[in-house]
Scaffold this motif. Sequence first.
Motif, PDB file in Angstrom:
ATOM      1  N   PHE A  67       0.824  -1.194   0.000  1.00  0.00           N
ATOM      2  CA  PHE A  67       0.000   0.000   0.000  1.00  0.00           C
ATOM      3  C   PHE A  67       0.861   1.249   0.000  1.00  0.00           C
ATOM      4  N   GLU A  97      -3.696   3.675  -1.302  1.00  0.00           N
ATOM      5  CA  GLU A  97      -3.747   3.087  -2.642  1.00  0.00           C
ATOM      6  C   GLU A  97      -3.050   1.736  -2.612  1.00  0.00           C
ATOM      7  N   GLY A 103      -4.871  -7.535  -2.901  1.00  0.00           N
ATOM      8  CA  GLY A 103      -5.905  -6.695  -2.309  1.00  0.00           C
ATOM      9  C   GLY A 103      -5.796  -6.653  -0.813  1.00  0.00           C
ATOM     10  N   THR A 138     -11.909   0.215   4.144  1.00  0.00           N
ATOM     11  CA  THR A 138     -11.866   0.430   2.712  1.00  0.00           C
ATOM     12  C   THR A 138     -11.202  -0.765   2.057  1.00  0.00           C
ATOM     13  N   LEU A 140      -9.577  -2.559  -1.030  1.00  0.00           N
ATOM     14  CA  LEU A 140      -8.906  -2.081  -2.228  1.00  0.00           C
ATOM     15  C   LEU A 140      -8.405  -3.245  -3.070  1.00  0.00           C
ATOM     16  N   ASP A 144      -6.707   0.598  -6.969  1.00  0.00           N
ATOM     17  CA  ASP A 144      -7.769   1.337  -6.279  1.00  0.00           C
ATOM     18  C   ASP A 144      -7.158   2.241  -5.220  1.00  0.00           C
ATOM     19  N   SER A 145      -7.865   3.324  -4.933  1.00  0.00           N
ATOM     20  CA  SER A 145      -7.468   4.182  -3.824  1.00  0.00           C
ATOM     21  C   SER A 145      -8.731   4.731  -3.178  1.00  0.00           C
ATOM     22  N   ASP A 146      -8.586   5.155  -1.941  1.00  0.00           N
ATOM     23  CA  ASP A 146      -9.694   5.772  -1.213  1.00  0.00           C
ATOM     24  C   ASP A 146      -9.083   6.709  -0.188  1.00  0.00           C
TER      25      ASP A 146
END
Length: 178
Positions: A67, A97, A103, A138, A140, A144-146
């Motif tokens: 990450f 991210e 994941g 979250t 991911l 993907d990012s949040d």
Amino acid sequence: MKKFIAPVVGLVLLGLAGCGAASETTSAPEPQSQSEQGEADTSQTQVGGKDVAFGETAGIEEEGGQFAITATPLQDVTEFTTPPMEGKYVSTDVTAELVGGTGGAVASVDFMLVDAAGNEYPNAAPNGTDLTGQLFATLLAEGDSDSGKVFFDIPADATGLKMIYQPLTATEPAGSWS
């Protein structure tokens, strides 16, 4: 005797030729530097170490992925109607991210603050407030990012604050910001 010498000389010559071929080495291509490979991929998130300054992106390795997590400097928060139990609320904006792996999840409960005296303060979700924009769990997938806010309830005079990221299933911190 001449019939015996010819085959022996032939075998010796074959042996020597084989030895010469075996001594030749084929070297693997040398790794190229980034300048030799051309321009670096600028779409890749720039990741620092696992312990960085607030505002920088930490490279976090954990089961399931790698990450890139960024945390902004801590900000005092005064907008909540529920008073803090410790003294004051602070928050940080966190962006996570997944840059590699299969994941994983990043959750606000994975963050805590530690002060200079070693006191730990888990994340706090002030009651009676609008929770819009807060970072919860979250999930991911790669790429993907949040992002969202993470809040803490700390003593008003706390000093030397360091934010630790330690997933609930981990036994050691995976990263930190100070």
